[in-house]
Design a protein around this motif. Sequence first.
Motif, PDB file in Angstrom:
ATOM      1  N   ASN A 109       1.091  -1.045   0.069  1.00 50.26           N
ATOM      2  CA  ASN A 109       0.103  -0.140   0.039  1.00 50.26           C
ATOM      3  C   ASN A 109       0.947   1.287  -0.008  1.00 50.26           C
ATOM      4  O   ASN A 109       0.613   2.149  -0.899  1.00 50.26           O
ATOM      5  CB  ASN A 109      -0.952  -0.055   1.123  1.00 50.26           C
ATOM      6  CG  ASN A 109      -2.144  -0.851   1.163  1.00 50.26           C
ATOM      7  OD1 ASN A 109      -2.586  -0.836  -0.294  1.00 50.26           O
ATOM      8  ND2 ASN A 109      -2.573  -1.449   2.108  1.00 50.26           N
ATOM      9  N   THR A 113       4.020   1.605  -1.079  1.00 44.10           N
ATOM     10  CA  THR A 113       4.919   1.793  -2.088  1.00 44.10           C
ATOM     11  C   THR A 113       3.726   2.434  -3.443  1.00 44.10           C
ATOM     12  O   THR A 113       4.356   3.199  -4.217  1.00 44.10           O
ATOM     13  CB  THR A 113       5.282   0.349  -2.589  1.00 44.10           C
ATOM     14  OG1 THR A 113       6.187  -0.111  -1.488  1.00 44.10           O
ATOM     15  CG2 THR A 113       6.195   0.354  -3.956  1.00 44.10           C
ATOM     16  N   LYS A 114       2.597   1.689  -3.240  1.00 38.45           N
ATOM     17  CA  LYS A 114       1.760   2.138  -4.500  1.00 38.45           C
ATOM     18  C   LYS A 114       1.325   3.649  -4.188  1.00 38.45           C
ATOM     19  O   LYS A 114       1.257   4.390  -5.145  1.00 38.45           O
ATOM     20  CB  LYS A 114       0.416   1.265  -4.348  1.00 38.45           C
ATOM     21  CG  LYS A 114      -0.605   1.772  -5.336  1.00 38.45           C
ATOM     22  CD  LYS A 114      -1.772   2.481  -4.880  1.00 38.45           C
ATOM     23  CE  LYS A 114      -2.871   3.145  -5.776  1.00 38.45           C
ATOM     24  NZ  LYS A 114      -3.710   3.926  -5.181  1.00 38.45           N
ATOM     25  N   ASN A 115       1.340   4.305  -3.066  1.00 33.39           N
ATOM     26  CA  ASN A 115       0.981   5.324  -2.757  1.00 33.39           C
ATOM     27  C   ASN A 115       2.212   6.436  -2.928  1.00 33.39           C
ATOM     28  O   ASN A 115       1.982   7.609  -3.219  1.00 33.39           O
ATOM     29  CB  ASN A 115       0.423   5.900  -1.269  1.00 33.39           C
ATOM     30  CG  ASN A 115      -0.853   5.032  -1.269  1.00 33.39           C
ATOM     31  OD1 ASN A 115      -1.486   4.770  -2.154  1.00 33.39           O
ATOM     32  ND2 ASN A 115      -1.115   4.594   0.077  1.00 33.39           N
ATOM     33  N   LEU A 119       6.401  -4.996  -6.865  1.00 30.56           N
ATOM     34  CA  LEU A 119       5.136  -4.290  -7.127  1.00 30.56           C
ATOM     35  C   LEU A 119       5.277  -3.134  -8.148  1.00 30.56           C
ATOM     36  O   LEU A 119       4.545  -3.131  -9.406  1.00 30.56           O
ATOM     37  CB  LEU A 119       4.556  -3.509  -5.829  1.00 30.56           C
ATOM     38  CG  LEU A 119       3.390  -2.794  -6.257  1.00 30.56           C
ATOM     39  CD1 LEU A 119       2.161  -3.455  -6.713  1.00 30.56           C
ATOM     40  CD2 LEU A 119       2.654  -1.929  -4.848  1.00 30.56           C
ATOM     41  N   MET A 151       3.633  -3.211 -12.032  1.00 27.73           N
ATOM     42  CA  MET A 151       3.090  -2.096 -12.324  1.00 27.73           C
ATOM     43  C   MET A 151       3.596  -1.584 -13.775  1.00 27.73           C
ATOM     44  O   MET A 151       2.937  -1.366 -14.807  1.00 27.73           O
ATOM     45  CB  MET A 151       3.103  -1.008 -11.406  1.00 27.73           C
ATOM     46  CG  MET A 151       2.316  -1.327 -10.085  1.00 27.73           C
ATOM     47  SD  MET A 151       1.956   0.195  -9.114  1.00 27.73           S
ATOM     48  CE  MET A 151       3.711   0.858  -8.617  1.00 27.73           C
TER      49      MET A 151
END
Length: 282
Positions: free
Chosen positions: A110, A112-114, A249, A253
Amino acid sequence: MAAFSKIKALLPSLSNSEEKLALYILSSPGALRDLSSQKLATTVGVSQSSVVKFAQKLKYKGYPALKLGILDDLKNVETDHQKLHGSIAVDDDYETMSSKLLQSKIAVLNQTKNLNDRHSLADAVELLQNAKRVLITGLGGSALVGKDFSFKLQKLGITAISEIDGHAQLAIASTLNTGDLVFALSESGATREVVNVVNEARANNTPVISVTKFGDTPVSLHAQVRLYSVAEEAATRISSILARTAQELVIDMLFISLMQSSSSRRAVLEKSRDVVSQFRNL
């Protein structure tokens, strides 16, 4: 949890005033609800300009944006703090061990995505699409992630090179030019061998995509595109696992974005799948 991740990543490089602000925010994030920039400065014992500069150092336009980011994260701070800093003990049973590991991975994914925005991802995809050769550089666990990424790129028809040895990476970097690309993986952003490759790329005017912790690092300093991964240093017993989880991740992506942006890449991937599938049932 992007705001907290940014603060923790930058802690070692902060000035005295910035460190005071960081530690106060991390320990009392809810207090920001009722604090203006001037009140926060007075409470911590720094100047108002220090508050503004601190927000900008975290890549926010100003204090209001930082405050919003902190308050958005606040609803999950207690849970994620426990998950990220809870270490797996030798005597943990299966349920406890697997639960701690799973929740740590979820939290890191979460964050890393943000930390990565769509514009940076799109810029990275464009560089990957246009590169004649992609040299992937990384050591240890990062090298394993890099090898995985090289396989993914090759299945899309992109020439990707991934060598485990740092000297081999540097030798290949010396042959690159402006039409090539370096993809640099380093959890700390300071891995000496990766820094050497990035410096060689810079000398040859070869563009660089970096994947490091948040902030200015020797690896990301001269990168055309900066991407970020998260691994909490406090979770020492599982930090390398979390680092690979975060890095995976990022490359996944990029891989999916490359497929979405090109029908010809998807066709190459389907062809490679069809060729391999012929041997699965033999």
